[in-house]
Motif scaffolding. Structure first.
Motif, mmCIF file in Angstrom:
data_model
loop_
_atom_site.group_PDB
_atom_site.id
_atom_site.type_symbol
_atom_site.label_atom_id
_atom_site.label_comp_id
_atom_site.label_asym_id
_atom_site.label_seq_id
_atom_site.Cartn_x
_atom_site.Cartn_y
_atom_site.Cartn_z
ATOM 1 N N UNK A 1 0.844 -1.199 0.000
ATOM 2 C CA UNK A 1 0.000 0.000 0.000
ATOM 3 C C UNK A 1 0.871 1.238 0.000
ATOM 4 N N UNK A 2 0.278 2.342 -0.412
ATOM 5 C CA UNK A 2 0.977 3.616 -0.343
ATOM 6 C C UNK A 2 -0.022 4.746 -0.161
ATOM 7 N N UNK A 3 0.486 5.844 0.437
ATOM 8 C CA UNK A 3 -0.292 7.058 0.524
ATOM 9 C C UNK A 3 -0.066 7.861 -0.751
ATOM 10 N N UNK A 4 -1.141 8.242 -1.406
ATOM 11 C CA UNK A 4 -1.033 8.904 -2.693
ATOM 12 C C UNK A 4 -0.381 10.275 -2.615
ATOM 13 N N UNK A 5 -0.424 10.888 -1.456
ATOM 14 C CA UNK A 5 0.137 12.227 -1.306
ATOM 15 C C UNK A 5 1.544 12.248 -0.750
ATOM 16 N N UNK A 6 2.151 11.080 -0.573
ATOM 17 C CA UNK A 6 3.483 11.060 0.016
ATOM 18 C C UNK A 6 4.331 9.922 -0.481
ATOM 19 N N UNK A 7 5.387 9.625 0.245
ATOM 20 C CA UNK A 7 6.341 8.604 -0.156
ATOM 21 C C UNK A 7 6.252 7.325 0.660
ATOM 22 N N UNK A 8 5.325 7.259 1.592
ATOM 23 C CA UNK A 8 5.263 6.085 2.474
ATOM 24 C C UNK A 8 4.685 4.890 1.744
ATOM 25 N N UNK A 9 5.387 3.772 1.869
ATOM 26 C CA UNK A 9 4.900 2.512 1.305
ATOM 27 C C UNK A 9 4.916 1.444 2.397
ATOM 28 N N UNK A 10 4.067 0.451 2.198
ATOM 29 C CA UNK A 10 3.920 -0.613 3.176
ATOM 30 C C UNK A 10 3.856 -1.939 2.437
ATOM 31 N N UNK A 11 4.505 -2.950 2.995
ATOM 32 C CA UNK A 11 4.521 -4.273 2.373
ATOM 33 C C UNK A 11 4.298 -5.354 3.421
ATOM 34 N N UNK A 12 3.610 -6.400 3.012
ATOM 35 C CA UNK A 12 3.533 -7.580 3.865
ATOM 36 C C UNK A 12 4.889 -8.273 3.822
ATOM 37 N N UNK A 13 5.273 -8.906 4.918
ATOM 38 C CA UNK A 13 6.625 -9.459 5.031
ATOM 39 C C UNK A 13 6.962 -10.429 3.900
ATOM 40 N N UNK A 14 5.986 -11.183 3.441
ATOM 41 C CA UNK A 14 6.256 -12.223 2.454
ATOM 42 C C UNK A 14 6.663 -11.679 1.085
ATOM 43 N N UNK A 15 6.440 -10.392 0.829
ATOM 44 C CA UNK A 15 6.788 -9.832 -0.475
ATOM 45 C C UNK A 15 7.880 -8.775 -0.398
#
Length: 122
Positions: A51-65
């Motif tokens: 996932x990511x916030x459309x207005x910024x640089x933050x991204x998130x990933x599940x550990x398996x990927x």
């Protein structure tokens, strides 16, 4: 309302790569701060992938990927992408694009969903 349409799924051998895309449209697209990819394999619950916030640089990933998948966006085109490298058979699933106000990674918190695109890794 927001409409999401995924594309780019397909079949690939283990170790290969795919890039899937999602185009967002509709009046509510600019109010959906978080864009995410989920997946659902047969007989399993839908799970967050990235996932990511459309207005910024933050991204998130599940550990398996982590280290294999990269989520990105092109705001000018209202496009969301998921670059998948080093694919494994356990990555086989229907991949869904989703939009919501927060990147909680809980599917219940996402208001808008695409119809999904199949990714098969053999």
């Amino acid at each position: 309302d927001v409409q999401l349409v995924e594309s780019g799924g397909g079949s690939v051998q283990a170790g290969g790569s795919l890039r899937i895309s999602c185009v967002a449209s509709g009046d509510g697209v600019y109010g959906s701060s978080c864009m995410a990819w989920f997946r659902q394999a047969p007989g399993k619950n839908r799970e967050a992938v990235a996932a990511l916030y459309t207005g910024g640089d933050s991204t998130f990933y599940v550990d398996s990927v982590k280290g294999r998948f990269t989520i990105s966006q092109d705001n000018a085109k209202n496009m969301l992408y998921l670059q998948m490298n080093g694919l494994k058979p356990e990555d086989t699933a229907v991949y869904y694009c989703a939009a919501g106000p927060y990147c909680t990674l809980n599917p219940d918190d996402f208001h808008y969903w695409g119809h999904g695109t199949q990714v098969t890794v053999s």
